[in-house]
Design an enzyme around this catalytic site. Structure first.
Site, PDB file in Angstrom:
ATOM      1  CB  CYS A 159      -0.998  -0.020   1.267  1.00  0.00           C
ATOM      2  SG  CYS A 159      -0.116  -0.058   2.672  1.00  0.00           S
ATOM      3  CG  ASP A 202       0.286   2.969   4.608  1.00  0.00           C
ATOM      4  OD1 ASP A 202       0.023   3.785   3.647  1.00  0.00           O
ATOM      5  OD2 ASP A 202      -0.535   2.238   5.026  1.00  0.00           O
ATOM      6  CB  CYS A 233      -4.258   5.381   4.591  1.00  0.00           C
ATOM      7  SG  CYS A 233      -4.186   3.864   5.809  1.00  0.00           S
ATOM      8  CB  CYS A 257      -2.790   0.574   9.430  1.00  0.00           C
ATOM      9  SG  CYS A 257      -3.345   1.137   7.803  1.00  0.00           S
TER      10      CYS A 257
END
Length: 165
Positions: A63, A65, A90, A133
């Protein structure tokens, strides 16, 4: 259905298929995520060369991150006295970092290793698609502790070597 097919065959129906209006539902974040995203705690960085600072830098290639979490350890007590983060990602990644820095303060390095991504995810009510996350936050904590322990071992080794000379 039969009427639609018959009217098409006879050429009396328009070529457009009747459709219902498409309703797009907003993806809603839990209030805890929104709070930590809008008001992130402990954003910043410490000097990575400080022997009392452990730095964990982790990323999720899937993603994009990237999370940097740093802890500052008190020399005498061995407890984490401060923590900070910088995250490129995000809202869920930023919120996970923010929560992690709050939770590690005041704890020993052994205690913070018991913080699991599932606890962070539950606190933030992360949906399954955002669990990575909270996993990044757990990995960042572990990496920061590992870095701090490596610095301490190096310091203890060099101070012992100085004592021998």
């Amino acid at each position: 259905m039969l009427r639609l097919v018959a009217s098409r065959l006879l050429g009396t129906a328009s070529r457009e298929v009747p459709s219902r209006p498409l309703q797009i539902l907003p993806r809603l974040y839990h209030e805890n995520v929104i709070d930590h995203y809008n008001n992130p705690r402990n954003v910043g960085s410490f000097d990575k060369n400080d022997p009392n600072v452990g730095t964990g830098l982790v990323g999720a290639p899937a993603c994009g991150d990237v999370m940097k979490l740093q802890i500052k350890i008190d020399e005498e007590s061995g407890k984490i006295v401060d923590a900070c983060f910088k995250t490129f990602g995000c809202g869920s990644a930023i919120a996970s970092s923010s929560v992690a820095t709050e939770w590690v303060k005041g704890k020993s390095m052994d205690e913070v290793l018991t913080i699991k991504n599932t606890e962070i995810a539950k606190h933030l009510s992360l949906p399954p698609v955002k669990l990575h996350c909270s996993m990044l936050a757990e990995d960042a904590i572990k990496a920061a502790v590992k870095d701090a322990e490596a610095k301490r071992a190096k310091m203890n080794g060099s101070s012992k070597a100085a004592d021998v000379n």
